[in-house]
Design a protein around this motif. Structure first.
Motif, PDB file in Angstrom:
ATOM      1  N   ILE A  95      57.864  36.931  24.472  1.00  0.00           N
ATOM      2  CA  ILE A  95      58.510  37.799  25.309  1.00  0.00           C
ATOM      3  C   ILE A  95      59.846  37.385  25.602  1.00  0.00           C
ATOM      4  O   ILE A  95      59.949  36.167  26.169  1.00  0.00           O
ATOM      5  CB  ILE A  95      57.668  38.195  26.482  1.00  0.00           C
ATOM      6  CG1 ILE A  95      56.479  39.214  26.209  1.00  0.00           C
ATOM      7  CG2 ILE A  95      58.673  38.796  27.536  1.00  0.00           C
ATOM      8  CD1 ILE A  95      55.666  39.520  27.427  1.00  0.00           C
ATOM      9  N   PRO A  96      60.930  37.946  25.287  1.00  0.00           N
ATOM     10  CA  PRO A  96      62.268  37.503  25.304  1.00  0.00           C
ATOM     11  C   PRO A  96      62.840  37.728  26.904  1.00  0.00           C
ATOM     12  O   PRO A  96      62.934  38.890  27.044  1.00  0.00           O
ATOM     13  CB  PRO A  96      63.212  38.017  24.526  1.00  0.00           C
ATOM     14  CG  PRO A  96      62.600  39.391  24.032  1.00  0.00           C
ATOM     15  CD  PRO A  96      61.024  39.079  24.405  1.00  0.00           C
ATOM     16  N   LEU A  97      63.151  36.584  27.851  1.00  0.00           N
ATOM     17  CA  LEU A  97      63.846  36.782  29.042  1.00  0.00           C
ATOM     18  C   LEU A  97      65.316  36.129  28.820  1.00  0.00           C
ATOM     19  O   LEU A  97      65.405  35.422  27.798  1.00  0.00           O
ATOM     20  CB  LEU A  97      62.977  36.334  30.306  1.00  0.00           C
ATOM     21  CG  LEU A  97      61.610  36.619  30.430  1.00  0.00           C
ATOM     22  CD1 LEU A  97      61.169  35.912  31.642  1.00  0.00           C
ATOM     23  CD2 LEU A  97      61.609  38.220  30.532  1.00  0.00           C
ATOM     24  N   HIS A  98      65.986  36.294  29.973  1.00  0.00           N
ATOM     25  CA  HIS A  98      67.501  35.739  29.618  1.00  0.00           C
ATOM     26  C   HIS A  98      67.194  34.202  29.863  1.00  0.00           C
ATOM     27  O   HIS A  98      67.912  33.463  29.389  1.00  0.00           O
ATOM     28  CB  HIS A  98      68.354  36.484  30.746  1.00  0.00           C
ATOM     29  CG  HIS A  98      68.969  37.722  30.392  1.00  0.00           C
ATOM     30  ND1 HIS A  98      69.815  37.543  29.077  1.00  0.00           N
ATOM     31  CD2 HIS A  98      68.809  38.918  30.836  1.00  0.00           C
ATOM     32  CE1 HIS A  98      70.156  38.985  29.107  1.00  0.00           C
ATOM     33  NE2 HIS A  98      69.463  39.535  29.896  1.00  0.00           N
ATOM     34  N   SER A  99      66.148  33.998  30.597  1.00  0.00           N
ATOM     35  CA  SER A  99      65.996  32.349  31.072  1.00  0.00           C
ATOM     36  C   SER A  99      65.090  31.528  30.258  1.00  0.00           C
ATOM     37  O   SER A  99      65.143  30.298  30.081  1.00  0.00           O
ATOM     38  CB  SER A  99      65.371  32.305  32.663  1.00  0.00           C
ATOM     39  OG  SER A  99      64.195  33.040  32.608  1.00  0.00           O
ATOM     40  N   ARG A 100      64.078  32.347  29.563  1.00  0.00           N
ATOM     41  CA  ARG A 100      63.492  31.579  28.736  1.00  0.00           C
ATOM     42  C   ARG A 100      62.413  32.911  27.515  1.00  0.00           C
ATOM     43  O   ARG A 100      62.754  34.022  27.724  1.00  0.00           O
ATOM     44  CB  ARG A 100      62.237  31.037  29.519  1.00  0.00           C
ATOM     45  CG  ARG A 100      61.579  32.181  30.409  1.00  0.00           C
ATOM     46  CD  ARG A 100      60.233  31.481  30.923  1.00  0.00           C
ATOM     47  NE  ARG A 100      59.320  32.554  31.397  1.00  0.00           N
ATOM     48  CZ  ARG A 100      59.274  32.911  32.558  1.00  0.00           C
ATOM     49  NH1 ARG A 100      59.746  32.219  33.490  1.00  0.00           N
ATOM     50  NH2 ARG A 100      58.342  33.927  33.015  1.00  0.00           N
ATOM     51  N   THR A 101      61.903  31.932  26.782  1.00  0.00           N
ATOM     52  CA  THR A 101      61.006  33.037  26.024  1.00  0.00           C
ATOM     53  C   THR A 101      59.439  32.922  26.450  1.00  0.00           C
ATOM     54  O   THR A 101      59.044  31.564  26.535  1.00  0.00           O
ATOM     55  CB  THR A 101      60.994  32.620  24.453  1.00  0.00           C
ATOM     56  OG1 THR A 101      62.197  32.728  24.011  1.00  0.00           O
ATOM     57  CG2 THR A 101      59.999  33.606  23.744  1.00  0.00           C
ATOM     58  N   GLY A 102      58.974  33.862  27.006  1.00  0.00           N
ATOM     59  CA  GLY A 102      57.435  33.806  27.574  1.00  0.00           C
ATOM     60  C   GLY A 102      56.402  33.783  26.352  1.00  0.00           C
ATOM     61  O   GLY A 102      56.689  34.758  25.449  1.00  0.00           O
ATOM     62  N   ASN A 103      55.609  32.789  26.334  1.00  0.00           N
ATOM     63  CA  ASN A 103      54.510  32.974  25.270  1.00  0.00           C
ATOM     64  C   ASN A 103      53.239  32.889  25.753  1.00  0.00           C
ATOM     65  O   ASN A 103      53.151  32.361  26.636  1.00  0.00           O
ATOM     66  CB  ASN A 103      54.831  31.633  24.218  1.00  0.00           C
ATOM     67  CG  ASN A 103      56.185  31.380  23.736  1.00  0.00           C
ATOM     68  OD1 ASN A 103      56.643  32.310  22.986  1.00  0.00           O
ATOM     69  ND2 ASN A 103      57.000  30.770  24.130  1.00  0.00           N
TER      70      ASN A 103
END
Ligand SMILES: Cc1cc2nc3c(=O)[nH]c(=O)nc-3n(C[C@H](O)[C@H](O)[C@H](O)COP(=O)(O)OP(=O)(O)OC[C@H]3O[C@@H](n4cnc5c(N)ncnc54)[C@H](O)[C@@H]3O)c2cc1C
Length: 488
Positions: A271-279
């Motif tokens: 899941i792409p966020l502006h602050s990180r990729t959530g996995n």
């Protein structure tokens, strides 16, 4: 004058603060006092990072623009989900289930007709990515933001940092007058008829209410514990009960979709966020140990052993009644159907909205719970059917997990009818229109899933070489032209 109705929300995770914000907004001109009690000592689950377009409707209802909340929650746009490696043997290694935008009015029927033609053995285009505009946006990494002169409405959801979303909604709900109490609920008192009267915190403070909203997460302190409403497990056809999560760096260009990749004993999200990729990796501990799952997850992500992984347990199912006596449960307290289609907050909003509609219509009457329970249960059942179909239709052979998912016979009557309609070559759109109300997964979603898994018979020996509506309607050219209006 009657004293105001006292609504007490127990729990301040995303579900609690969504409910508080919505009720404060809907009931602003009614004599209602809303109090939310949560304990800062008890952590929220807070891994929910993807939504359906319901969240867009939720913010629209509150009158909050994307530009206001998205930057505060590190949020990105989401146009759908890409499913990778769920059905390798069918010849369709990946497909997208996009949110349906107004532009798809031109292509939904050709898609469904082509699927029906293909079910007769004729060779026509059926890959879902070709037919729905949000898939073109996803492949081009374009946000679903339209220029002012673009005449079609776009549909989208979001990826977001759920802890920050909770904080944003908390601030908003408090501005609308919601009272916030930080205390650990240690006891519950009931009236002689068994309904709830008072919550008691660890220091002995009492909080009396007329209506209670249980948002205490998997604990379900009020509905399942105090009122003893049973939990109906879905473990017979949704095997996953564990998850692990790990953040990695952001990707460039930023994707506008969630990726759901099948692994040996479950599936992993990105899941792409502006602050990180959530996995995350969602799996069943009946098939893979935590250690083996973690090793596989690290290998898949290409991360070292130092990177911190968080492990979680999940209860998959729903409560037998979502509203009992004077208590409604929302969020994980009412049930959870694993995160594959990111439907948890969708169900929170749909349930909370229905509750508010009923309250605005006729006040707090426990007898309304019958209709409410029927509708919310149907929504959970419909989501469950759609998720179960993902596992049932897989064509992987790399583990007992995938074979057992394919071979078990625990399907609901409604899912059996959908599959039967499909396999017999009948009109699935008509079947769904006649048999399903109030569902997030409409006919096009089902066609994406069934075509995306390559659920078709072998091709017929004689092919007429015509009748492919994708080509005849020049849909590719149409969508590629529309795409020129969008930016990465
Ligand atoms: C692996 C995983 C992935 C997920 N992915 C998604 C997703 O992509 N999209 C999506 O929509 N959803 C997703 N979800 C679900 C989502 O995380 C939850 O639905 C959402 O966060 C709402 O949770 P909640 O508020 O119901 O519960 P919680 O976050 O658990 O909050 C419970 C609250 O109750 C309070 N509480 C509990 N006991 C007491 C007590 N005794 N006294 C006072 N307060 C108490 C806690 O302090 C907390 O505030 C996912 C869930 C999991 C497990």
């Amino acid at each position: 004058m009657n004293s105001p109705q006292r609504i007490i929300i127990a729990g301040g995770g995303t579900a609690g603060w969504m409910a508080a914000a919505l009720m404060a907004h809907r009931f602003k001109s009614l004599p209602v006092v809303i109090t939310l009690i949560e304990s800062s000592d008890i952590a929220t689950i807070g891994v929910g990072e993807g939504s359906t377009p319901s969240l867009k409707q939720f913010f629209a209802e509150l009158g909050i623009a994307d530009e206001t909340w998205m930057p505060q929650c590190s949020a990105t746009y989401k146009v759908g989900i890409e499913f990778c490696n769920w059905s390798p043997a069918s010849g369709v290694p990946s497909y997208r289930h996009p949110f349906i935008s107004q532009l798809d009015t031109f292509s939904q029927r050709p898609f469904e007709v082509n699927c029906q033609t293909r079910r007769l053995g004729l060779d026509v285009t059926t890959h879902p990515d070709k037919f729905l505009f949000n898939s073109y946006l996803a492949q081009a990494h374009c946000a679903p933001v339209t220029p002012p002169n673009f005449p079609f409405r776009m549909e989208y959801g979001y990826h977001f940092d759920s802890a920050r979303l909770g904080q944003f909604l908390k601030k908003h709900a408090q501005q609308l007058g919601v009272r916030h109490v930080d205390a650990r609920i240690a006891g519950v008192d009931t009236h002689p008829d068994g309904s709830l009267s008072t919550l008691i915190d660890a220091s002995g403070q009492h909080y009396s209410g007329d209506m209670f909203v249980d948002c205490t997460g998997f604990r379900s302190l009020l509905l399942q514990q105090a009122l003893a409403v049973p939990f109906v497990s879905f473990a017979d056809n949704l095997f996953n009960n564990k998850a692990m999560v790990l953040a990695t760096d952001t990707k460039a260009p930023l994707p506008v979709e969630t990726k759901a990749t099948a692994l040996s004993n479950g599936w992993a999200w990105q899941i792409p966020l502006h602050s990180r990729t959530g996995n995350g990796y969602v799996y069943s501990d009946a098939y893979q140990t935590q250690e083996a799952a973690e090793q596989e997850f690290r290998r898949y992500l290409g991360v070292t052993d130092d990177a911190q992984v968080q492990h979680l347990s999940m209860q998959i199912g729903q409560v037998a009644q979502h509203w009992s006596k004077n208590c409604v449960a929302l969020g994980l307290a009412q049930g959870f159907i694993e995160p594959l289609e990111a439907t948890a907050l969708h169900l929170v909003y749909q349930s909370a909205r229905l509750f508010c509609d009923q309250y605005q219509h006729s006040g707090l009457k426990a007898q309304q719970s019958g209709t409410y329970n029927q509708q919310v249960t149907a929504q959970f059942d419909n989501v469950r059917d759609y998720i179960v179909a993902h596992y049932k239709l897989n064509t992987r052979n790399d583990s007992a997990y995938w074979q057992d998912n394919r071979n078990h016979r625990h399907l609901s009557e409604s899912l059996l009818q959908i599959l039967d309609t499909w396999y017999r070559g009948r009109d699935l759109a008509a079947h769904l229109a006649n048999h399903r109300e109030a569902t997030h997964f409409h006919s096009t979603s089902w066609h994406c899933l069934l075509a995306g898994y390559g659920t078709f018979p072998a091709l017929a020996p004689d092919q007429p070489g015509q009748g492919d509506l994708f080509k005849e309607h020049r849909l590719q050219q149409f969508f590629e032209g529309c795409l020129l209006n969008f930016k990465t």
